[in-house]
Scaffold this motif. Structure first.
Motif, PDB file in Angstrom:
ATOM      1  N   ASN A   1      -4.080  -7.633 -10.094  1.00  0.00           N
ATOM      2  CA  ASN A   1      -5.154  -8.198  -9.262  1.00  0.00           C
ATOM      3  C   ASN A   1      -5.425  -7.219  -8.125  1.00  0.00           C
ATOM      4  OD1 ASN A   1      -6.616  -9.587  -7.276  1.00  0.00           O
ATOM      5  ND2 ASN A   1      -5.891 -11.545  -8.056  1.00  0.00           N
ATOM      6  N   PRO A   2      -6.547  -6.494  -8.203  1.00  0.00           N
ATOM      7  CA  PRO A   2      -6.780  -5.452  -7.200  1.00  0.00           C
ATOM      8  C   PRO A   2      -7.056  -6.020  -5.807  1.00  0.00           C
ATOM      9  CG  PRO A   2      -8.673  -5.670  -8.653  1.00  0.00           C
ATOM     10  CD  PRO A   2      -7.614  -6.576  -9.195  1.00  0.00           C
ATOM     11  N   TYR A   3      -7.506  -7.295  -5.726  1.00  0.00           N
ATOM     12  CA  TYR A   3      -7.856  -7.856  -4.409  1.00  0.00           C
ATOM     13  C   TYR A   3      -6.615  -8.162  -3.589  1.00  0.00           C
ATOM     14  CZ  TYR A   3     -12.189  -8.269  -6.880  1.00  0.00           C
ATOM     15  OH  TYR A   3     -13.304  -7.975  -7.618  1.00  0.00           O
ATOM     16  N   GLY A   4      -5.567  -8.571  -4.292  1.00  0.00           N
ATOM     17  CA  GLY A   4      -4.345  -8.873  -3.549  1.00  0.00           C
ATOM     18  C   GLY A   4      -3.270  -7.827  -3.770  1.00  0.00           C
ATOM     19  N   ARG A   5      -3.575  -6.783  -4.545  1.00  0.00           N
ATOM     20  CA  ARG A   5      -2.608  -5.754  -4.909  1.00  0.00           C
ATOM     21  C   ARG A   5      -1.344  -6.366  -5.485  1.00  0.00           C
ATOM     22  NH1 ARG A   5      -2.968  -0.733  -3.956  1.00  0.00           N
ATOM     23  NH2 ARG A   5      -0.722  -0.539  -4.021  1.00  0.00           N
ATOM     24  N   TYR A   6      -1.486  -7.168  -6.517  1.00  0.00           N
ATOM     25  CA  TYR A   6      -0.275  -7.716  -7.127  1.00  0.00           C
ATOM     26  C   TYR A   6      -0.479  -7.916  -8.624  1.00  0.00           C
ATOM     27  CZ  TYR A   6      -2.709 -12.211  -6.999  1.00  0.00           C
ATOM     28  OH  TYR A   6      -3.608 -13.223  -7.188  1.00  0.00           O
ATOM     29  N   PHE A   7       0.653  -8.030  -9.316  1.00  0.00           N
ATOM     30  CA  PHE A   7       0.620  -8.372 -10.731  1.00  0.00           C
ATOM     31  C   PHE A   7       0.805  -9.873 -10.845  1.00  0.00           C
ATOM     32  CE2 PHE A   7       2.134  -3.972 -10.843  1.00  0.00           C
ATOM     33  CZ  PHE A   7       1.222  -3.432 -11.739  1.00  0.00           C
ATOM     34  N   ALA A   8      -0.110 -10.527 -11.553  1.00  0.00           N
ATOM     35  CA  ALA A   8       0.038 -11.955 -11.805  1.00  0.00           C
ATOM     36  C   ALA A   8       0.772 -12.116 -13.128  1.00  0.00           C
ATOM     37  CB  ALA A   8      -1.327 -12.618 -11.850  1.00  0.00           C
TER      38      ALA A   8
ATOM     39  N   ILE B   1       1.287   2.794 -13.938  1.00  0.00           N
ATOM     40  CA  ILE B   1       2.670   3.166 -14.247  1.00  0.00           C
ATOM     41  C   ILE B   1       2.993   2.682 -15.667  1.00  0.00           C
ATOM     42  CG2 ILE B   1       5.078   2.746 -13.671  1.00  0.00           C
ATOM     43  CD1 ILE B   1       4.222   2.426 -10.791  1.00  0.00           C
ATOM     44  N   PRO B   2       3.488   3.562 -16.549  1.00  0.00           N
ATOM     45  CA  PRO B   2       3.769   3.116 -17.919  1.00  0.00           C
ATOM     46  C   PRO B   2       5.069   2.316 -17.981  1.00  0.00           C
ATOM     47  CG  PRO B   2       4.333   5.427 -17.656  1.00  0.00           C
ATOM     48  CD  PRO B   2       3.773   4.988 -16.346  1.00  0.00           C
ATOM     49  N   ASN B   3       5.118   1.427 -18.931  1.00  0.00           N
ATOM     50  CA  ASN B   3       6.344   0.689 -19.243  1.00  0.00           C
ATOM     51  C   ASN B   3       6.908  -0.072 -18.060  1.00  0.00           C
ATOM     52  OD1 ASN B   3       6.231   1.763 -21.821  1.00  0.00           O
ATOM     53  ND2 ASN B   3       7.326   3.608 -21.166  1.00  0.00           N
ATOM     54  N   LEU B   4       6.022  -0.609 -17.207  1.00  0.00           N
ATOM     55  CA  LEU B   4       6.527  -1.386 -16.080  1.00  0.00           C
ATOM     56  C   LEU B   4       6.835  -2.800 -16.583  1.00  0.00           C
ATOM     57  CD1 LEU B   4       7.062  -1.008 -13.090  1.00  0.00           C
ATOM     58  CD2 LEU B   4       4.782  -1.903 -12.637  1.00  0.00           C
ATOM     59  N   ARG B   5       8.077  -3.207 -16.432  1.00  0.00           N
ATOM     60  CA  ARG B   5       8.490  -4.550 -16.860  1.00  0.00           C
ATOM     61  C   ARG B   5       9.406  -5.124 -15.809  1.00  0.00           C
ATOM     62  NH1 ARG B   5       8.245  -1.822 -22.005  1.00  0.00           N
ATOM     63  NH2 ARG B   5      10.065  -0.663 -21.338  1.00  0.00           N
ATOM     64  N   TRP B   6       9.460  -6.449 -15.761  1.00  0.00           N
ATOM     65  CA  TRP B   6      10.326  -7.110 -14.777  1.00  0.00           C
ATOM     66  C   TRP B   6      11.576  -7.575 -15.499  1.00  0.00           C
ATOM     67  CZ3 TRP B   6       7.762  -5.039 -11.251  1.00  0.00           C
ATOM     68  CH2 TRP B   6       6.384  -5.048 -11.246  1.00  0.00           C
ATOM     69  N   ARG B   7      12.662  -6.853 -15.239  1.00  0.00           N
ATOM     70  CA  ARG B   7      13.914  -7.059 -15.952  1.00  0.00           C
ATOM     71  C   ARG B   7      14.644  -8.252 -15.340  1.00  0.00           C
ATOM     72  NH1 ARG B   7      19.219  -4.769 -15.283  1.00  0.00           N
ATOM     73  NH2 ARG B   7      20.066  -3.809 -17.168  1.00  0.00           N
TER      74      ARG B   7
ATOM     75  N   GLU C   1       0.846  -1.200   0.000  1.00  0.00           N
ATOM     76  CA  GLU C   1       0.000   0.000   0.000  1.00  0.00           C
ATOM     77  C   GLU C   1       0.879   1.246   0.000  1.00  0.00           C
ATOM     78  OE1 GLU C   1      -3.385   0.275   0.489  1.00  0.00           O
ATOM     79  OE2 GLU C   1      -3.982  -1.792   0.904  1.00  0.00           O
ATOM     80  N   GLY C   2       0.296   2.331  -0.473  1.00  0.00           N
ATOM     81  CA  GLY C   2       1.016   3.596  -0.384  1.00  0.00           C
ATOM     82  C   GLY C   2       1.961   3.828  -1.538  1.00  0.00           C
ATOM     83  N   MET C   3       1.866   3.039  -2.595  1.00  0.00           N
ATOM     84  CA  MET C   3       2.736   3.240  -3.751  1.00  0.00           C
ATOM     85  C   MET C   3       1.978   3.935  -4.879  1.00  0.00           C
ATOM     86  SD  MET C   3       5.853   1.992  -3.434  1.00  0.00           S
ATOM     87  CE  MET C   3       6.587   1.471  -1.915  1.00  0.00           C
ATOM     88  N   GLY C   4       0.757   4.388  -4.588  1.00  0.00           N
ATOM     89  CA  GLY C   4      -0.007   5.083  -5.613  1.00  0.00           C
ATOM     90  C   GLY C   4      -0.691   4.106  -6.560  1.00  0.00           C
ATOM     91  N   ALA C   5      -1.176   4.646  -7.671  1.00  0.00           N
ATOM     92  CA  ALA C   5      -1.891   3.824  -8.649  1.00  0.00           C
ATOM     93  C   ALA C   5      -0.882   3.052  -9.479  1.00  0.00           C
ATOM     94  CB  ALA C   5      -2.767   4.702  -9.525  1.00  0.00           C
ATOM     95  N   VAL C   6      -0.489   1.911  -8.954  1.00  0.00           N
ATOM     96  CA  VAL C   6       0.613   1.160  -9.565  1.00  0.00           C
ATOM     97  C   VAL C   6       0.246   0.657 -10.946  1.00  0.00           C
ATOM     98  CG1 VAL C   6       2.199  -0.715  -9.158  1.00  0.00           C
ATOM     99  CG2 VAL C   6       1.157   0.425  -7.244  1.00  0.00           C
ATOM    100  N   GLU C   7      -1.036   0.259 -11.095  1.00  0.00           N
ATOM    101  CA  GLU C   7      -1.401  -0.365 -12.355  1.00  0.00           C
ATOM    102  C   GLU C   7      -1.367   0.619 -13.515  1.00  0.00           C
ATOM    103  OE1 GLU C   7      -3.282   0.219  -9.803  1.00  0.00           O
ATOM    104  OE2 GLU C   7      -5.335   0.739 -10.314  1.00  0.00           O
TER     105      GLU C   7
END
Lengths: 312, 683
Positions: B475-482, B251-257, B243-249
């Motif tokens: 996934n807004p319920y768990g606040r995570y990217f699947a 953020i443009p160009n978010l990738r897992w390097r 929580e507290g990271m703002g509207a994460v979903e």
């Protein structure tokens, strides 16, 4: 306990031979006896009121007197009289028919209030006071009074105070069709004379003591109190049940438990005896019916009994 | 010891234990302790006192006065809200002790002492609290056992407890049993909680090899390798954003390097000259990989990896700090990180500074890098390539003033002119890149990335290819990217002196959205929570929970303070008086109904069970119906019940109203009767 139960069964069977097809009425009569109470048997003529009283009296080997009440009867006809004996130079008390164990007071409402009230002390205190002397009555002492509720001509309805002194009021009712047929055939209803005593006086007294030892659990007592309170709070009744009435209900319930072979009370005992033990003690409001707790009083109490929560 | 006395002693000991806890926590001073102690002692002889004071209304009035006093204390008098609550708690405990009637009331006292311990736990850090806590465990277990034995023997007071001698049943023997049971329970629950869910973590090294080996994340990757895994929908990882990271979903160009390649031989990318170093963890069990440059926002990510058979650590670029349960990690000079221990890879936390390029912010002129410069040579290396690739690059970027603009133009050109496809069959014998650019004009992300990198290098811009994952489905319920295997992705990083390494993603690939149902999302969130809060629950998490509770409490603090200072309007007092009167009336009414309530408590267990069994079949006793009448009614409804129910009713009457024990025969037959009632009506 099992011996007491056997004795009671014998007694009931014995009375049952005279009064055919009415085991519940016989049970009530026995309950009245074991609870040291007096019975008021109220019903139309010819259903066996007198038969019941006489059979009960004969089945226990006690003294038995029958008094047929009439409007010209005087208290001395019931209690007895002091007669001057010239040879002794003093008054000697000649006991009346009341001085026995079982008194069948037939058609008690036919006599004057004066004579009726002379029974009061006898029923309540088991003694007779006359001419500055007190004469104890024998034990057990029980009054079985009968009256006909349908006939008002030339009768003196019992006052409330006197009704309150009867432990139970029993109605016999007409026999069922098969039973009546059996009676007509001559199969039912042994002649009263043929009834042999099955209990001695001492045994009756022992049973009465056993009935008093029946234990009462707190919640059953609360239930009984709730029942009595309901008659006092009822908007339909102008007179509720007196403390004497609640004592009577408890005593009768204890005797019923004994007749059932138990040494403890269950709510059923209280519930089953609520109408016979309480209905004649209440007064229905004048606007609703006749006074003195007639059939309507019974209906009101029966309804109250169904509504009050039973302890579990 | 009589049972009722044992229960009472247990209740008092629990209260004393709770008081000790409060004292240790500093929530009650010596004076308060003395006052409450006196109250405790006095309450032991409460019965004669109650017998003397029988006025119900007085009791109710006292209770209402106390309630008002407590409210005033809570709002105005007590130093803090917690102090007020503790006062209230102590008052309730004492009130309960003064009104103990049946042994069951001690249960309430035990319950309240639990709250005393909870209140104390906020302030007690000393080792003394450990003893208090252990004593509470022991006493409460004893209490539970006592209550149980008492309840079981209730219907028949004369009954002998089977298996325990009466002496043992109440005295020290039961206390010993309670101690044993408490210790065993503690051990078993500890084992259940700490060991069983985590055994899997310890066993992972044995299992890790079994997981599917990912072809795209090794030191050498053939062009088109990702094409094989991009059809695989199995889960690769879940990236939880606190929580507290703002509207994460958004953020443009978010990738897992993940892994970075610098060397290209025309067919495959390899990590050419790896300059790898091993980093050991710091005192706080984390690894510092870079400082904050003050360019982009910081994103904290928590990764839950499936065992996917690679030792690469994935994270949003650029990693500043990594928390993992590993002793050491390996990092190379291109910023890719790996952990050799499989268990440590499955859960780690990364803090990254995200890339942020201002438009027009990169103004470096051409010619800052040459192949002779050893720092850039590896990023400008090119295999022998057909001339027309370089020509295409020059043609597209003709006339542009800066290399950054050229990179943007090439990126846009590839995305616009070429199609994304997973059908990668070869049609010609040309080198793969040439076939992609001039014949097929369609390919997967690797072809796009390789083309961009090669064209940038041909223009003299240092570039490298990155393998990793797209951001996945939020996934807004768990606040995570699947993130699934098919999100495996490849893109390009190019170097500009003023901005550092900048990402370019030329493939016109859309983020795969499943449009999964809410239920599916929720279930998946649940799975994540299981990992997060059970499998990976750590001491640090416990501290975090405590801190967050405290923070929440802090938010309420000002509100309560304002409540204390607020002037109470005059209207409130009559209203409170009315409420108090209503409370008194209610107390009186309830007092009248109390006998029935007391009676209800004493219904023998077996009869209650019989009633429940019949209730399931639609038969319930009316309030005014006695047990016998109910028995008759039930027997009329189902003749098969007549016999068992009559026996049960008789046993019930004797146990309930006769206060005599059930006979051994009845005890033995009870279950049979009850079973007969549970059978279907037909039986």
């Amino acid at each position: 306990m099992s011996r007491a139960l056997d004795q009671i069964h014998c007694l009931e069977e014995s009375i049952g031979r005279a009064l055919v097809g009415k085991p519940e009425v016989v049970r009530l009569a026995v309950v009245g006896l074991l609870a040291r109470g007096h019975l008021l048997i109220e019903d139309v003529p010819g259903v066996g009121k007198t038969t019941l009283g006489a059979a009960l009296a004969r089945a226990i080997g006690c003294g038995f007197q029958r008094i047929q009440f009439t409007s010209d009867m005087l208290p001395s006809d019931v209690l007895g009289v002091s007669i001057y004996q010239p040879e002794k130079g003093e008054f000697v008390f000649k006991p009346g028919p009341l001085f026995t164990n079982i008194v069948l007071a037939d058609e008690i409402n036919r006599t004057t209030p004066k004579t009726q009230s002379c029974l009061l002390e006898a029923m309540n205190e088991s003694q007779v006071s006359l001419d500055h002397a007190t004469y104890p009555l024998p034990r057990p002492f029980m009054v079985l009074a009968t009256q006909n509720p349908r006939e008002y001509e030339g009768t003196f309805p019992l006052p409330e105070s006197q009704l309150d002194r009867f432990l139970l009021r029993i109605r016999i009712g007409y026999p069922d069709a098969p039973d009546e047929k059996a009676i007509l055939r001559g199969a039912g209803g042994a002649p009263q004379e043929s009834i042999e005593p099955v209990l001695s006086t001492r045994e009756v007294l022992a049973l009465q003591e056993a009935a008093e030892r029946v234990q009462v659990e707190e919640s059953v007592l609360d239930y009984l109190m709730a029942l009595v309170a309901a008659t006092r709070d009822s908007p339909l009744l102008s007179l509720g049940v007196s403390p004497r009435g609640s004592i009577a209900l408890l005593r009768a319930a204890r005797a019923r438990a004994l007749c059932d072979g138990r040494d403890y009370l269950v709510p059923d005992d209280v519930k089953a005896l609520a109408v016979p033990a309480l209905a004649h003690r209440v007064m229905v409001k004048a606007a609703l019916g006749h006074g003195g707790g007639g059939a309507d009083g019974e209906a009101i109490i029966r309804a109250a009994v169904q509504d009050i929560p039973v302890p579990r | 010891m009589p049972p009722a006395l044992a229960v009472r002693i247990a209740g008092y000991l629990l209260v004393v234990d709770g008081l000790a806890a409060l004292f240790l926590a500093g929530l009650i001073g010596p004076v308060g302790l003395a006052v409450v102690g006196l109250g405790l002692v006095a309450s032991w002889w409460q019965e004669p006192l109650r017998a003397r004071v029988r006025n119900r209304a007085l009791g109710a009035a006292l209770a209402v006065a106390a309630a008002i006093a407590s409210a005033a204390d809570l709002l105005y008098l007590a130093e803090t809200l917690l102090d007020g609550l503790v006062h209230l708690l102590l008052f309730v405990v004492l009130a309960r002790l003064f009104t103990l009637r049946v042994p069951g009331d001690s249960r309430v006292v035990a319950f309240l002492s639990f709250f005393m311990l909870v209140a104390a736990s906020s302030g007690a850090f000393g080792v003394g609290f450990l003893f208090v806590f252990v004593a509470f465990l022991l006493l409460s277990t004893w209490m539970l056992l006592l209550q149980h034995v008492l309840a079981e023997s209730e219907p028949a007071p004369g009954r002998v407890i089977v298996g325990l001698s009466p002496h043992l049943a109440w005295g020290r023997g039961l206390l010993g049993l309670a101690a044993g049971a408490a210790a065993a329970t503690l051990l078993i629950t500890a084992a259940l909680f700490f060991v069983i869910p985590r055994v899997g973590l310890a066993a992972l090294p044995f299992r890790a090899k079994v997981g599917p080996l990912v072809t795209g994340f090794t030191d050498r990757v053939e062009l088109g390798a990702y094409g094989q895994i991009e059809t695989d929908a199995s889960m690769a990882m879940r990236v939880h954003i606190p929580e507290g990271m703002g509207a994460v979903e958004q953020i443009p160009n978010l990738r897992w390097r993940g892994i970075v390649f610098d060397e290209f031989d025309g067919r495959a990318w390899t990590v050419g000259q790896p300059d790898r170093m091993t980093l050991r963890h710091s005192v706080t069990h984390d690894f510092r990989l870079g400082g904050y440059r003050g360019r982009g926002r910081i994103l904290r990510q928590e990764f839950f990896l499936e065992p996917i058979g690679t030792d690469i650590i994935f994270a949003a670029p650029r990693i500043m700090r990594l928390e993992a349960r590993a002793l050491e990690i390996t990092a190379d000079d291109m910023g890719s990180v790996s952990i050799a221990v499989p268990a440590a890879r499955l859960h780690y936390v990364v803090e990254s500074e995200l890339e942020a390029i201002r438009p027009g912010g990169v103004t470096d002129a051409w010619g800052y890098a040459s192949r002779d410069d050893p720092a850039f040579a590896r990023y400008l290396q090119l295999p022998p390539l057909p001339e027309r690739i370089g020509a295409l690059a020059r043609e597209v970027t003709a006339g542009l003033r800066t290399p950054y603009e050229a990179a943007l133009r090439l990126d846009e050109y590839l995305a616009r002119e070429f199609a994304y496809t997973l059908a990668l069959e070869r049609r010609t014998a040309l080198p793969p890149l040439e076939e992609f650019l001039f014949v097929r004009r369609s390919g997967n992300c690797e072809y796009f990335a390789a083309s961009l990198a090669v064209m940038l290098r041909s223009l003299g811009v240092p570039a490298r290819v990155v393998g990793g994952f797209q951001r996945g489905e939020w996934n807004p319920y768990g606040r995570y990217f699947a993130v699934r295997m098919r999100d495996a992705h490849s893109w390009v990083e190019a170097y500009f002196p003023s901005a550092g390494w900048v990402s370019f993603d030329p493939s016109p690939r859309v983020q795969a959205e499943d449009g999964r149902s809410t239920v599916a999302l929720y279930l998946d969130a649940l799975r994540m929570r299981w990992y997060r809060y059970v499998i990976n629950w750590s001491l640090r998490d416990q501290v975090e929970v405590a801190v967050s509770v405290r923070r929440q409490a802090g938010r309420w603090g000002p509100w309560l303070a304002s409540l204390r200072e607020a002037q109470i309007p005059r209207v409130v007092w009559p209203v409170m008086a009315l409420l108090a009167a209503a409370a008194v009336a209610l107390a009186l009414l309830r007092g009248r109904a109390a006998p029935a309530a007391r009676a209800a408590r004493r219904i023998p267990r077996f009869y209650a069970r019989a009633l429940r069994a019949l209730a399931r079949r639609g038969l319930r006793p009316a309030p005014g119906e006695t047990a016998r009448e109910f028995c008759a009614r039930a027997a009329a409804a189902v003749p098969g019940w007549a016999e068992p129910l009559a026996s049960l009713t008789a046993a019930y009457e004797r146990a309930r109203f006769g206060a005599s024990a059930l006979t051994a025969g009845e005890e033995a037959a009870l279950e049979g009767w009850l079973a007969a009632l549970s059978r279907p009506r037909a039986g």
